[in-house]
Design a protein around this motif. Structure first.
Motif, mmCIF file in Angstrom:
data_model
loop_
_atom_site.group_PDB
_atom_site.id
_atom_site.type_symbol
_atom_site.label_atom_id
_atom_site.label_comp_id
_atom_site.label_asym_id
_atom_site.label_seq_id
_atom_site.Cartn_x
_atom_site.Cartn_y
_atom_site.Cartn_z
ATOM 1 N N THR A 118 -44.252 -4.742 62.698
ATOM 2 C CA THR A 118 -42.586 -4.045 62.991
ATOM 3 C C THR A 118 -42.678 -4.806 60.502
ATOM 4 O OG1 THR A 118 -42.609 -5.886 64.196
ATOM 5 C CG2 THR A 118 -40.355 -5.989 62.814
ATOM 6 N N VAL A 119 -41.870 -4.100 60.098
ATOM 7 C CA VAL A 119 -41.528 -4.599 59.217
ATOM 8 C C VAL A 119 -39.896 -4.594 58.552
ATOM 9 C CG1 VAL A 119 -44.224 -2.655 58.525
ATOM 10 C CG2 VAL A 119 -41.155 -1.376 59.076
ATOM 11 N N ALA A 120 -40.145 -4.297 57.473
ATOM 12 C CA ALA A 120 -38.776 -4.987 56.747
ATOM 13 C C ALA A 120 -37.462 -3.619 56.944
ATOM 14 C CB ALA A 120 -38.452 -5.403 55.545
ATOM 15 N N ASP A 121 -37.917 -2.546 56.736
ATOM 16 C CA ASP A 121 -36.798 -1.259 56.661
ATOM 17 C C ASP A 121 -37.451 -0.085 56.721
ATOM 18 O OD1 ASP A 121 -37.082 -1.318 53.567
ATOM 19 O OD2 ASP A 121 -35.733 -1.812 53.806
ATOM 20 N N VAL A 122 -37.443 0.827 57.315
ATOM 21 C CA VAL A 122 -37.840 1.931 57.247
ATOM 22 C C VAL A 122 -38.154 2.411 55.829
ATOM 23 C CG1 VAL A 122 -38.033 4.320 57.329
ATOM 24 C CG2 VAL A 122 -36.720 3.283 59.166
ATOM 25 N N MET A 123 -37.564 2.389 55.050
ATOM 26 C CA MET A 123 -38.301 2.201 53.611
ATOM 27 C C MET A 123 -38.801 1.809 53.386
ATOM 28 S SD MET A 123 -37.180 5.374 51.871
ATOM 29 C CE MET A 123 -38.866 5.622 50.823
ATOM 30 N N ARG A 124 -39.563 1.205 53.752
ATOM 31 C CA ARG A 124 -40.132 -0.470 52.735
ATOM 32 C C ARG A 124 -41.994 -0.164 53.015
ATOM 33 N NH1 ARG A 124 -40.966 -2.036 48.358
ATOM 34 N NH2 ARG A 124 -43.135 -2.223 48.234
ATOM 35 N N GLY A 125 -41.143 0.059 54.643
ATOM 36 C CA GLY A 125 -42.765 0.318 56.047
ATOM 37 C C GLY A 125 -42.792 1.684 55.550
ATOM 38 N N SER A 126 -42.368 2.996 54.761
ATOM 39 C CA SER A 126 -42.953 3.705 54.254
ATOM 40 C C SER A 126 -43.794 3.637 53.466
ATOM 41 C CB SER A 126 -41.709 5.280 53.842
ATOM 42 O OG SER A 126 -40.905 5.003 55.261
ATOM 43 N N VAL A 127 -43.642 3.113 52.336
ATOM 44 C CA VAL A 127 -43.739 2.824 51.211
ATOM 45 C C VAL A 127 -45.818 1.804 51.792
ATOM 46 C CG1 VAL A 127 -44.353 1.797 48.987
ATOM 47 C CG2 VAL A 127 -42.359 2.433 49.163
ATOM 48 N N GLU A 128 -45.927 0.923 52.365
ATOM 49 C CA GLU A 128 -46.720 0.453 52.999
ATOM 50 C C GLU A 128 -47.167 1.127 53.882
ATOM 51 O OE1 GLU A 128 -47.459 -2.517 52.016
ATOM 52 O OE2 GLU A 128 -45.164 -3.961 51.250
ATOM 53 N N MET A 129 -47.112 2.250 53.792
ATOM 54 C CA MET A 129 -47.954 3.351 54.857
ATOM 55 C C MET A 129 -49.013 3.984 53.673
ATOM 56 S SD MET A 129 -47.835 2.298 58.006
ATOM 57 C CE MET A 129 -47.294 0.346 57.703
ATOM 58 N N LEU A 130 -48.036 4.478 53.050
ATOM 59 C CA LEU A 130 -48.645 5.157 51.866
ATOM 60 C C LEU A 130 -49.047 4.349 50.794
ATOM 61 C CD1 LEU A 130 -45.396 6.817 50.577
ATOM 62 C CD2 LEU A 130 -46.927 7.670 51.355
ATOM 63 N N LYS A 131 -49.223 3.476 51.086
ATOM 64 C CA LYS A 131 -49.928 2.405 50.313
ATOM 65 C C LYS A 131 -52.144 2.250 50.558
ATOM 66 C CE LYS A 131 -48.095 -1.459 48.414
ATOM 67 N NZ LYS A 131 -47.395 -2.403 47.880
ATOM 68 N N LEU A 132 -51.395 2.321 52.482
ATOM 69 C CA LEU A 132 -52.575 2.139 53.031
ATOM 70 C C LEU A 132 -53.369 3.464 52.873
ATOM 71 C CD1 LEU A 132 -50.953 0.974 56.439
ATOM 72 C CD2 LEU A 132 -53.039 -0.273 54.490
ATOM 73 N N VAL A 133 -52.721 4.687 52.592
ATOM 74 C CA VAL A 133 -53.345 5.828 52.523
ATOM 75 C C VAL A 133 -53.771 6.563 50.828
ATOM 76 C CG1 VAL A 133 -53.457 6.644 55.187
ATOM 77 C CG2 VAL A 133 -51.523 7.166 53.248
ATOM 78 N N THR A 134 -53.175 6.146 50.056
ATOM 79 C CA THR A 134 -53.010 6.600 48.317
ATOM 80 C C THR A 134 -53.094 5.941 48.024
ATOM 81 O OG1 THR A 134 -50.777 6.985 48.611
ATOM 82 C CG2 THR A 134 -51.488 8.604 49.168
ATOM 83 N N GLY A 135 -53.997 5.858 46.787
ATOM 84 C CA GLY A 135 -54.012 4.716 45.482
ATOM 85 C C GLY A 135 -53.265 5.150 44.761
ATOM 86 N N PRO A 136 -52.936 4.323 43.222
ATOM 87 C CA PRO A 136 -51.821 4.092 41.660
ATOM 88 C C PRO A 136 -52.399 5.502 41.483
ATOM 89 C CG PRO A 136 -52.655 1.716 41.932
ATOM 90 C CD PRO A 136 -53.191 3.080 43.208
ATOM 91 N N GLY A 137 -51.073 6.101 40.731
ATOM 92 C CA GLY A 137 -52.180 7.668 39.855
ATOM 93 C C GLY A 137 -51.387 9.290 41.348
ATOM 94 N N ASP A 138 -52.134 8.742 42.509
ATOM 95 C CA ASP A 138 -51.715 9.159 43.658
ATOM 96 C C ASP A 138 -50.452 9.863 44.249
ATOM 97 O OD1 ASP A 138 -54.623 9.688 43.931
ATOM 98 O OD2 ASP A 138 -54.286 8.150 46.399
ATOM 99 N N ALA A 139 -50.490 11.428 44.360
ATOM 100 C CA ALA A 139 -49.084 12.194 44.653
ATOM 101 C C ALA A 139 -48.628 11.846 46.101
ATOM 102 C CB ALA A 139 -49.539 13.698 44.234
ATOM 103 N N VAL A 140 -47.575 12.241 46.211
ATOM 104 C CA VAL A 140 -46.796 11.655 46.761
ATOM 105 C C VAL A 140 -46.132 13.459 47.759
ATOM 106 C CG1 VAL A 140 -45.503 11.040 48.981
ATOM 107 C CG2 VAL A 140 -46.930 9.125 47.411
ATOM 108 N N VAL A 141 -46.659 13.852 48.398
ATOM 109 C CA VAL A 141 -45.457 14.941 48.063
ATOM 110 C C VAL A 141 -43.992 15.507 49.278
ATOM 111 C CG1 VAL A 141 -44.851 17.616 49.726
ATOM 112 C CG2 VAL A 141 -47.502 16.893 48.510
ATOM 113 N N VAL A 142 -42.832 15.769 48.490
ATOM 114 C CA VAL A 142 -41.572 15.486 49.215
ATOM 115 C C VAL A 142 -41.553 16.842 49.676
ATOM 116 C CG1 VAL A 142 -40.968 12.795 48.846
ATOM 117 C CG2 VAL A 142 -40.235 14.928 47.492
ATOM 118 N N SER A 143 -39.921 17.105 50.153
ATOM 119 C CA SER A 143 -39.152 18.084 50.312
ATOM 120 C C SER A 143 -36.950 18.339 50.201
ATOM 121 C CB SER A 143 -39.293 18.627 52.264
ATOM 122 O OG SER A 143 -40.439 18.940 52.554
ATOM 123 N N PRO A 144 -37.580 18.346 49.040
ATOM 124 C CA PRO A 144 -35.933 17.916 48.201
ATOM 125 C C PRO A 144 -35.420 19.258 48.625
ATOM 126 C CG PRO A 144 -37.319 18.829 46.760
ATOM 127 C CD PRO A 144 -38.319 18.972 47.599
#
Length: 412
Positions: A118-144
């Protein structure tokens, strides 16, 4: 200032359906949830939607619905307050409610409570998941074009954004994803893909074939996928929600779920992060402190919505479908130059206004000349210029008046 600052623009301050002025349905949970409140009642709200702009503006921008909460939610919160049950959240009840809801609604058994947090909200939770599998300077792909906080939150965590734009039809493009995945992992760096399913702002509901192609590409390039599926319960007739974790090859991915959008509970924070079977060990590394973020009353409200708010959701979905159709008819009649990408889910419409010649930010024109607040397209990234996002989770009368004002703003 009044609602009739534009000639003939007044919207009657009476419930459109003849419901009691209190906003309560005449009986049970039946009836259109978007027709229970008058404009005067809505303007008493103190949330961002109703207080950001002056009272002569019709707000169809931020993702708040013009609806009362489901009765099940109101009863659960009232009972909690009567008990003084206003402490910290505890237990697996929220995840279990999601598990039950997913099985009943979607025939999906992937919300295994033992693989959730259980996490605070979807956006904060998404960031916490990203922090588990990437590090500072790594890339996150998005589809604008995509939900603007995807950019802000990712960049705030010292990750690089790499874009894989949607096609003109609002759908995922395998070629764009592959090119972005290649750039993101150049030099052997770790990378992730922050997927929006259903997609905000286009309302695209990704198909099983499209999501399977995402998984295949992600596995080929070693990309970890985090799926924001906050709008999952809001899929409209003609489309079907496919959980990303249900497609082959998505076993090492995460998804984020919340009742906040479907039941209009954005002010009651809570979400569930779900790990695929091969991501369970990663989720186990989530710091325990992260679980301190959600609101206890948010968990109470969301759990009640999932367990007992199905009738309310069943009344909402056809109302949104009707508004989706009405918006198309209104635009065709009053603003045929606007290209309306008919959404398959959410209550958000992505409108291409470039043919009107209003520049990169037509929302500014509609606000200044028409007193209608829409979300400008620029913050949504590549593909956003010349577009606006319109929230059609309002009464048909308000929606009709908003389009009339938009047309008047451009001399129609």
């Amino acid at each position: 200032m009044s609602d009739d600052c534009v000639p003939g623009a007044r919207v009657p301050d009476v419930p459109a359906s003849g419901a009691p002025a209190s906003g309560a349905p005449a009986s049970g949970e039946e009836g259109n949830p978007l027709r229970r409140l008058s404009l005067a009642e809505l303007r008493r709200r103190t949330s961002a939607k109703w207080r950001t702009y002056p009272p002569d503006v019709l707000p169809l921008w931020v993702a708040e619905m013009d609806a009362m909460p489901a009765g099940a939610v109101t009863r659960a919160l009232t009972a909690a307050l009567a008990l003084g049950d206003t402490g910290y959240p505890w237990g697996p009840g929220y995840a279990e409610a999601w598990d039950s809801f997913a099985r009943k609604r979607w025939g999906w058994d992937g919300v295994a409570p033992e693989r959730t947090a259980t996490v605070a909200d979807v956006m904060r939770g998404s960031v916490e998941m990203l922090k588990l599998v990437t590090g500072p300077g790594d890339a996150v792909v998005v589809s604008p074009p995509v939900y603007p906080p995807f950019y802000g939150f990712v960049e705030h965590e010292d990750r690089r954004v790499v874009e894989a734009p949607l096609g003109e039809d609002g759908r995922l493009r395998a070629s764009a994803l592959e090119a972005a995945f290649r750039r993101a992992t150049a030099g052997g760096r770790r990378a992730a893909y922050l997927l929006c399913n259903p997609h905000n702002p286009t309302g695209t509901v990704h198909t099983r074939a499209e999501l399977t192609a995402v998984a295949e590409l992600a596995n080929a390039y070693g990309i970890r996928v985090v799926a924001d599926e906050i709008h999952a319960p809001l899929v409209l007739p003609g489309a079907q929600y496919v959980p990303y974790l249900s497609v082959p090859g998505a076993e090492d991915a995460f998804c984020l779920l919340s009742a906040s959008k479907a039941w209009n509970l954005a002010g009651l924070k809570a979400a569930v992060a779900v790990a695929g079977p091969a991501a369970a060990d990663d989720l186990a590394r989530l710091p325990q402190i992260v679980s301190h973020g959600p609101s206890h009353l948010g968990v109470v409200a969301h759990t009640a919505a999932l367990r007992d708010g199905g009738d309310w959701l069943d009344a909402l979905l056809p109302a949104l479908d009707d508004n989706r159709r009405l918006l198309g008819e209104l635009l065709e009649r009053h603003l045929p130059e606007i290209r309306y990408l008919r959404p398959e889910g959410t209550y958000l419409a992505w409108l291409d206004c470039r043919a009107l010649g209003l520049g990169d930010d037509p929302a500014a024109v509609f606000l200044e000349r028409g007193r209608v607040a829409l979300s400008g397209g620029l913050p949504f990234g590549t593909g956003g210029a010349g577009h606006v996002r319109l929230n059609f989770a309002a009464s048909p009368e308000v929606l009709t008046e908003a389009v009339r004002r938009m047309a008047a703003a451009v001399g129609r």
